[in-house]
Scaffold this motif. Structure first.
Motif, PDB file in Angstrom:
ATOM      1  N   ASN A   9       0.903  -1.322  -0.548  1.00  0.00           N
ATOM      2  CA  ASN A   9      -0.127   0.241  -0.397  1.00  0.00           C
ATOM      3  C   ASN A   9       0.742   1.011  -0.155  1.00  0.00           C
ATOM      4  O   ASN A   9       1.352   1.161   0.953  1.00  0.00           O
ATOM      5  N   LYS A  11       0.229   4.107  -0.986  1.00  0.00           N
ATOM      6  CA  LYS A  11      -0.815   5.439   0.146  1.00  0.00           C
ATOM      7  C   LYS A  11      -0.372   6.434  -0.864  1.00  0.00           C
ATOM      8  O   LYS A  11      -0.341   6.618  -1.742  1.00  0.00           O
ATOM      9  N   HIS A  93     -10.008   1.776   4.662  1.00  0.00           N
ATOM     10  CA  HIS A  93      -8.495   1.682   4.693  1.00  0.00           C
ATOM     11  C   HIS A  93      -8.883   2.577   6.382  1.00  0.00           C
ATOM     12  O   HIS A  93      -9.432   3.022   6.399  1.00  0.00           O
ATOM     13  N   GLU A  95      -7.427   5.435   7.612  1.00  0.00           N
ATOM     14  CA  GLU A  95      -7.226   6.414   6.537  1.00  0.00           C
ATOM     15  C   GLU A  95      -8.179   7.107   6.226  1.00  0.00           C
ATOM     16  O   GLU A  95      -8.351   8.450   6.279  1.00  0.00           O
ATOM     17  N   GLU A 163      -6.142  -4.628  10.628  1.00  0.00           N
ATOM     18  CA  GLU A 163      -5.287  -3.478  10.720  1.00  0.00           C
ATOM     19  C   GLU A 163      -5.189  -2.780  12.327  1.00  0.00           C
ATOM     20  O   GLU A 163      -6.333  -1.592  12.132  1.00  0.00           O
ATOM     21  N   ALA A 167      -1.238   0.517  15.071  1.00  0.00           N
ATOM     22  CA  ALA A 167      -0.083  -0.025  15.008  1.00  0.00           C
ATOM     23  C   ALA A 167      -0.169   0.556  12.932  1.00  0.00           C
ATOM     24  O   ALA A 167       1.449   0.123  13.067  1.00  0.00           O
ATOM     25  N   ILE A 168      -0.690   0.813  12.901  1.00  0.00           N
ATOM     26  CA  ILE A 168      -0.315   2.021  11.379  1.00  0.00           C
ATOM     27  C   ILE A 168       0.825   2.727  11.351  1.00  0.00           C
ATOM     28  O   ILE A 168       0.226   4.219  11.847  1.00  0.00           O
ATOM     29  N   GLY A 169       1.841   2.421  10.670  1.00  0.00           N
ATOM     30  CA  GLY A 169       2.990   3.609  10.822  1.00  0.00           C
ATOM     31  C   GLY A 169       3.586   4.118  12.248  1.00  0.00           C
ATOM     32  O   GLY A 169       4.470   5.094  12.002  1.00  0.00           O
ATOM     33  N   GLY A 205       0.143  -2.933   9.656  1.00  0.00           N
ATOM     34  CA  GLY A 205       0.291  -2.461  10.555  1.00  0.00           C
ATOM     35  C   GLY A 205       2.117  -2.687  11.219  1.00  0.00           C
ATOM     36  O   GLY A 205       2.003  -3.526  12.506  1.00  0.00           O
ATOM     37  N   SER A 206       2.637  -1.635  10.788  1.00  0.00           N
ATOM     38  CA  SER A 206       3.849  -1.787  10.939  1.00  0.00           C
ATOM     39  C   SER A 206       4.733  -3.048  10.513  1.00  0.00           C
ATOM     40  O   SER A 206       5.476  -3.892  11.980  1.00  0.00           O
ATOM     41  N   VAL A 207       4.318  -3.760   9.710  1.00  0.00           N
ATOM     42  CA  VAL A 207       4.664  -4.863   8.954  1.00  0.00           C
ATOM     43  C   VAL A 207       6.324  -4.737   8.885  1.00  0.00           C
ATOM     44  O   VAL A 207       6.920  -3.494   7.901  1.00  0.00           O
ATOM     45  N   LEU A 225      -0.813  -6.740   4.727  1.00  0.00           N
ATOM     46  CA  LEU A 225      -0.701  -5.610   3.775  1.00  0.00           C
ATOM     47  C   LEU A 225       0.333  -4.379   4.948  1.00  0.00           C
ATOM     48  O   LEU A 225       0.134  -4.043   6.037  1.00  0.00           O
ATOM     49  N   VAL A 226       0.886  -3.848   3.687  1.00  0.00           N
ATOM     50  CA  VAL A 226       2.517  -3.232   4.126  1.00  0.00           C
ATOM     51  C   VAL A 226       2.210  -1.735   3.688  1.00  0.00           C
ATOM     52  O   VAL A 226       2.644  -1.880   2.225  1.00  0.00           O
ATOM     53  N   GLY A 227       2.698  -0.778   4.428  1.00  0.00           N
ATOM     54  CA  GLY A 227       2.897   0.773   4.149  1.00  0.00           C
ATOM     55  C   GLY A 227       3.970   0.879   3.833  1.00  0.00           C
ATOM     56  O   GLY A 227       4.499   0.708   3.054  1.00  0.00           O
ATOM     57  N   GLY A 228       4.599   1.439   4.697  1.00  0.00           N
ATOM     58  CA  GLY A 228       5.997   2.087   4.951  1.00  0.00           C
ATOM     59  C   GLY A 228       6.693   1.312   4.592  1.00  0.00           C
ATOM     60  O   GLY A 228       7.820   1.699   3.121  1.00  0.00           O
TER      61      GLY A 228
HETATM   62  P1  PGA Z   1       2.346   0.764   7.818  1.00  0.00           P
HETATM   63  O1  PGA Z   1       0.715   0.926   6.929  1.00  0.00           O
HETATM   64  O2  PGA Z   1       3.032  -0.638   7.294  1.00  0.00           O
HETATM   65  O3  PGA Z   1       2.981   1.703   6.932  1.00  0.00           O
HETATM   66  O4  PGA Z   1       1.223   0.700   9.208  1.00  0.00           O
HETATM   67  C1  PGA Z   1      -0.046  -0.478   6.539  1.00  0.00           C
HETATM   68  C2  PGA Z   1      -1.443   0.174   6.295  1.00  0.00           C
HETATM   69  O5  PGA Z   1      -1.819   1.419   6.474  1.00  0.00           O
HETATM   70  O6  PGA Z   1      -2.324  -0.572   5.330  1.00  0.00           O
END
Ligand code: PGA
Length: 244
Positions: A9, A11, A93, A95, A163, A167-169, A205-207, A225-228
């Motif tokens: 993801n 973003k 999501h 956000e 998520e 834990a997200i970001g 969430g912070s994977v 589901l991986v963000g950063g």
């Molecule tokens: P993160 O985001 O891996 O940066 O915590 C996950 C997401 O919002 O899908």
């Protein structure tokens, strides 16, 4: 058994130059057996990612509008997403829920529209820190699940992402046993209704490369589901192959 789904993801990050550089480093290696990879770039980058990503990868959108078409300035329809090559779309999501105030009703509409247009929605659910501390985690996530799936939860064609908002970001990943117990509750809810027979439940969430294998080792964690950590090809590759 459906393949584990590892999702990037992106973003509101990445430019055309950065996407080209990402795929130059990403190369053409297929995912390990039993794993599938999907990229969720910002809307304008969808065609570029479609053209650069290795064959067998999937493309998804981070958001969509529920209408077929119409006078909805700034919105994007599922029909157009299909047209540019998407097969997945994120729905709800955190956000979108928390920063853009998307209601349960709206999300249920988006979920239905995605299914009807041949996209595979990934419905995202998750509790805030306060809700967790008050012991409401399962009420919240199962409530979001029931609302998003609607009166007649579909038998197949969608996935879920758990998520936790806290834990997200944040760098604060859920303990794998806490994730597993929520995933198990989501699985049990679906099973009890004969719904989502092919649904995977992703954790997000912070994977990071260092925690991905342990999360994926949980029996009810069917993807990430991986963000950063998905913005860097080396770390996302390490996550895609973790524990395989
Ligand atoms: P993160 O985001 O891996 O940066 O915590 C996950 C997401 O919002 O899908």
């Amino acid at each position: 058994m459906e393949p584990l789904l590892i999702a990037a993801n992106w973003k509101m990050y990445m430019t055309t130059r950065e996407v080209r550089e990402f795929f130059r480093q990403w190369g053409n290696d297929p995912p390990p057996p039993g794993r599938e990879v999907v990229f969720f770039p910002p809307f304008p980058l969808l065609p570029l990612v479609r053209d650069l990503m290795p064959k067998g990868s999937a493309l998804g959108a981070q958001n969509s509008h529920e209408a077929h078409e119409g006078a909805f300035t700034g919105e994007v329809s599922c029909r157009l997403l299909r047209d540019v090559g998407c097969s997945y779309v994120l729905v709800g999501h955190s956000e979108r829920r928390h920063l853009f105030g998307e209601s349960e009703e709206r999300l249920a509409g988006k979920f239905r529209a995605a299914l009807a247009r041949g996209l595979r929605p990934i419905l995202c659910v998750g509790e805030t820190l306060a809700q967790r501390q008050e012991g409401h985690t399962l009420d919240v996530v199962l409530g979001q699940l029931a609302a998003g799936l609607g009166e007649e939860p579909p038998v197949k064609g969608f996935d879920l992402a758990y998520e936790p908002v806290w834990a997200i970001g944040t760098g604060q990943v859920a303990r794998s046993e806490d994730a597993e117990s929520v995933h198990e509750a989501l699985c049990a809810w679906l099973r009890g209704r004969g719904a989502g027979t092919d649904a995977r439940i992703l954790y997000g969430g912070s994977v990071k490369p260092g925690n991905a294998a342990e999360l994926l080792a949980q029996p009810s964690v069917h993807g990430l589901l991986v963000g950063g950590a998905s913005l860097d090809p080396l770390s996302f590759r390490a996550i895609l192959t973790a524990g395989a």
